[in-house]
Design an enzyme around this catalytic site. Structure first.
Site, mmCIF file in Angstrom:
data_model
loop_
_atom_site.group_PDB
_atom_site.id
_atom_site.type_symbol
_atom_site.label_atom_id
_atom_site.label_comp_id
_atom_site.label_asym_id
_atom_site.label_seq_id
_atom_site.Cartn_x
_atom_site.Cartn_y
_atom_site.Cartn_z
ATOM 1 N N CYS A 24 -31.460 -42.261 6.166
ATOM 2 C CA CYS A 24 -30.104 -41.746 5.973
ATOM 3 C C CYS A 24 -29.653 -42.107 4.563
ATOM 4 C CB CYS A 24 -29.176 -42.382 7.006
ATOM 5 S SG CYS A 24 -27.460 -41.854 6.859
ATOM 6 N N HIS A 32 -29.340 -35.014 13.114
ATOM 7 C CA HIS A 32 -28.847 -36.168 12.354
ATOM 8 C C HIS A 32 -27.473 -35.860 11.752
ATOM 9 C CE1 HIS A 32 -29.697 -39.709 9.553
ATOM 10 N NE2 HIS A 32 -28.685 -39.106 8.955
ATOM 11 N N GLU A 33 -27.341 -34.658 11.162
ATOM 12 C CA GLU A 33 -26.065 -34.308 10.501
ATOM 13 C C GLU A 33 -24.951 -34.093 11.523
ATOM 14 O OE1 GLU A 33 -26.203 -35.110 7.649
ATOM 15 O OE2 GLU A 33 -28.340 -34.813 7.221
ATOM 16 N N HIS A 82 -23.529 -37.282 12.392
ATOM 17 C CA HIS A 82 -22.572 -37.780 11.390
ATOM 18 C C HIS A 82 -21.170 -37.243 11.670
ATOM 19 C CE1 HIS A 82 -24.627 -40.200 8.436
ATOM 20 N NE2 HIS A 82 -25.582 -39.308 8.236
HETATM 21 ZN ZN ZN Z 1 -27.395 -39.663 7.428
#
Ligand code: ZN
Length: 181
Positions: free
Chosen positions: A88, A130-131, A134
């Site tokens: 990340c 992953h995004e 976030h």
């Molecule tokens: Zn990240």
């Protein structure tokens, strides 16, 4: 070119759920441009708006030579999973194996407000998951098993950037081997 500082672990914006985009205006197009420029400069395979301090549901990716973006994503995940290395840009120089769905179908909008559907597998699927995490205030270390998460936290506490008064980097100090999102 409008590269923005990347917020690092410890910045509260990374833990705040981002809000839905309502206005598909010039500001949004600038945000997508800033995310793209910052991601490519890092370099990274993906970047979400909270990582540059903007709490809106927008992210970009750069996978297999293709740049893309998605606004207000809604994901359907495959049952089949993949194991692989993940990092990340907000946690420089750390990579851990992280289990993810093998493929995703992501519905959302482009920056002009047109509905889009992105289908991805392997690295693109990993980046999109992953995004989207976030945008919900979730970091990939939250998805590790307890032993791996403890090891990750130890590495974070020992890292040069942790606990700095202004935890931001202009450019990720380490490229995390292309697995930084
Ligand atoms: Zn990240």
């Amino acid at each position: 070119m409008a590269v923005q500082p990347i917020r690092l672990f410890g910045d509260p914006v990374l833990r705040k759920p981002a809000i839905e985009v309502v206005d598909f205006d010039k500001e949004l197009r600038k945000l997508v441009a800033d995310l793209t420029d910052t991601m490519l400069e890092a370099p990274g395979a993906g970047l979400a708006a909270p990582q540059i301090g903007v709490s809106l549901r927008v992210f970009t990716w750069y996978v297999d030579g293709e740049v893309g973006h998605l606004v207000n994503p809604d994901l359907s995940l495959s049952e089949e999973t993949q194991d692989g290395s993940e990092g990340c840009l907000s946690l420089p120089d750390l990579t851990f194996d992280c289990r993810r769905a093998l493929s995703v179908v992501a519905k959302g909008f482009d920056m002009h407000g047109e509905p889009v559907t992105i289908e991805g597998s392997e690295l693109l699927a990993r980046a999109i998951q992953h995004e989207t995490d976030h945008l919900d205030g979730i970091l990939f270390i939250d998805r590790l098993d307890e032993a791996a998460r403890k090891a990750a936290m130890k590495e974070i506490r020992q890292s040069e950037w942790f606990g700095l008064e202004k935890p931001k980097v202009k450019i990720s100090p380490h490229a995390t081997n292309g697995f930084g999102f």
